[in-house]
Design an enzyme around this catalytic site. Sequence first.
Site, PDB file in Angstrom:
ATOM      1  N   ASP A 160       0.946  -1.023   0.014  1.00  0.00           N
ATOM      2  CA  ASP A 160       0.100  -0.078   0.095  1.00  0.00           C
ATOM      3  C   ASP A 160       0.893   1.192   0.005  1.00  0.00           C
ATOM      4  O   ASP A 160       2.260   1.085   0.216  1.00  0.00           O
ATOM      5  CB  ASP A 160      -0.868  -0.018   1.058  1.00  0.00           C
TER       6      ASP A 160
HETATM    7  C1  GLC Z   1      -4.284   4.321   0.118  1.00  0.00           C
HETATM    8  C2  GLC Z   1      -5.315   3.069   0.422  1.00  0.00           C
HETATM    9  C3  GLC Z   1      -5.300   2.090  -0.519  1.00  0.00           C
HETATM   10  C4  GLC Z   1      -5.224   2.904  -1.977  1.00  0.00           C
HETATM   11  C5  GLC Z   1      -3.894   3.335  -2.169  1.00  0.00           C
HETATM   12  C6  GLC Z   1      -3.532   4.155  -3.348  1.00  0.00           C
HETATM   13  O1  GLC Z   1      -3.686   4.871   1.164  1.00  0.00           O
HETATM   14  O2  GLC Z   1      -4.963   2.706   1.577  1.00  0.00           O
HETATM   15  O3  GLC Z   1      -6.639   1.698  -0.396  1.00  0.00           O
HETATM   16  O4  GLC Z   1      -5.285   1.758  -3.048  1.00  0.00           O
HETATM   17  O5  GLC Z   1      -3.432   4.196  -1.027  1.00  0.00           O
HETATM   18  O6  GLC Z   1      -4.523   5.348  -3.559  1.00  0.00           O
END
Ligand code: GLC
Length: 695
Positions: free
Chosen positions: A258
């Site tokens: 993430d």
């Molecule tokens: C965010 C979220 C995730 C998302 C990623 C890209 O912090 O936790 O769900 O897909 O970053 O935006």
Amino acid sequence: MTPNSRVENLLQKMTVEEKVGQLHQVYCESPVDPAGIRAGEIGSIIYSNGAYAGNDRQTAIPADETNALQKAARESRHGIPLLVARDVIHGYRTIAPIPLGQAASWSPADIEACTRVAATEAAADGINWIFAPVADVGRDPRWGRVAEGYGEDPLLSGTLIAAAVRGTQSVEGVAACVKHFAGYGAVEGGRDYNTAEITPHTLRNVYLPSFKAAVDAGVKTVMSCFNSLGGLPATANRRLLTEILKDEWGFEGPIVSDWNGIGELIEHGVAEDLRIAARLAMIAGIDVDMVSKGYRDHMPSLIAAGDISIGKLDDAVRRVLNLKDSLGLFDRQPADSSRATSVQLSSANQETVLDLARKSLVLLKNRDGLLPLGEQRKIGLFGPLIHARQTLCGTWNLDGRESDVVPLETAIRAQMKPGQELVMAELADEAIYRARSCDIAIVVLGEHHAVSGEANSVTRLELPHGQEQFLEGVKNLGIPIVTVILAGRPLAIPRVLEHSDALLWAWHPGTVGARAVAEVLFGVCNPSGKLPVSFPRSVGQVPVYYNRLRTGRPLDPLARGESRYVDERDAPLFPFGFGLSYSSFRYADLRVDPSGDGFEISCRVENQSPRSGEETVQLYVRDRVASATRPVKELKGFTRVSLTAGAAATARVMIGRDDLGFFDAAERWCVEPGMFDVWIGPHSDVGPAGAFELK
Ligand code: GLC
């Protein structure tokens, strides 16, 4: 993983830096500098303006731009195409209800259809990697991201996740990404990004099943979560990412960290610097580095120093290249920018999403059959959210446009009959003034979308300040009140329930969700939604969920005075699976018949009302004695019946032997003979009871 000759040939020819480039994901807003892509330094991009994209407006992505970036990728030394990612959580241009609202439909078919619409619309702009669905089981409404998942139950969540994966990946050239692996929904205090302290027993029986359902449905990618689990951050958790996901479950796709998850290992205190963090993540099983730059900056030297083997690197790159090949990206034609206009927000897409929105609405109270609205001449529409547009679409709405949204007033006027009049007021005092002359008041309350979703945990679950007083003010006038709540989470609303003659829970229902609300209010649509989460009476009850483990001193939630709280009853305000209809359904004659290696559980359901309706019949079991503590009851199946006025039908649910298994404290899968109690009914708290013996 069967060798793919194109991929193996590429791996033979690629330098270490080029291989690392395939594992490096950058974030970008339009316009994007293609130089790094052309140089083979970037394997994927995520269109996002930052870490909290779900709550910010995002610049749109023209297909011409993604085509230009794919052209740059084809001009690189090996011509490896680009993965272009976007968070399409519940719709792209045509926004569906938030996933928690979708879950209230208990309809895998509708969710599959809506995720197909979302992926089709996104693919028209050249998106080929969708960072959804969210498989996090959510038991704590303080956590804002409970909006993004499919509720508190592993079976319901897993069934709907599998449907979302199928729908998303049914669109050619698009990969889904199930997230956030794993246990994110258990963050302590409901506080986002916090520690999740869950036992392997709970992880296996509650938080992993929906991810396993995604893998079994063929999800092509997985995203790890931010939080630590049992003292180790998921991003560096080899047990979770490699031993369980890759080895035990046989997952062959890439795992993406993430946002800056690798960089955050430093803050977690398990890595002194980004180089060590990159090493830990690669060893644990992270294949693609989302925006930390740790792999780009340190993986070549980690390889040169022998800290990471070339074999390990090749395994990660192989997963990425196999994904790109399986999507057909090497031979894919540029996205046709003219197609986006015809595909996005089409009437067909709006109808598909409207069907799901209709099924997502939950009728929680309807005293004396006040709803559906009848011949009331003067209707009041009051409350701070009556003109809401963005809020109707909820959190993680990156590409839905405010101008596309059908507001409540428009939807309600479309249902009104000649001679009916609508008066409106957003302010409490004006509402009270105008309500005096109304025959009925529709009061629209709830949460702004900006307090829902990521990084939006709350310590209070009442309605926002002043809204209960607003409702009381109108109530004091003595006219019937229909309360409609827009929210991204369950709220603690005992007083709202008291002041309302009818109560409709609409979640954040999406671009055309107001049409569904109006159709239910005027009886064009008979509500059928069932809660995918328990509703607490107060925040002090949290976490409160139906499938709690048995204890030495069982609760009898219906008994007065038996509460374990001095100051509150134990039972939730509304149980998991609850939802009313304009019809009334009677359950009787539960039967248990052996079938295959399990049982067929059936019962007779009769529609005792003068109007046809649909009911989601739910099946729960309790394992009376097992080698580990088991829940007081567990959902083991459900089926939707459609009954015309006065009709009856037999509802059947099959339970296979393996459906009665569980993981014990040592994470061993067990299916044990013994007696099981069984309930079948309209929600998790009532219904005909029976029993069977598993030999
Ligand atoms: C965010 C979220 C995730 C998302 C990623 C890209 O912090 O936790 O769900 O897909 O970053 O935006």
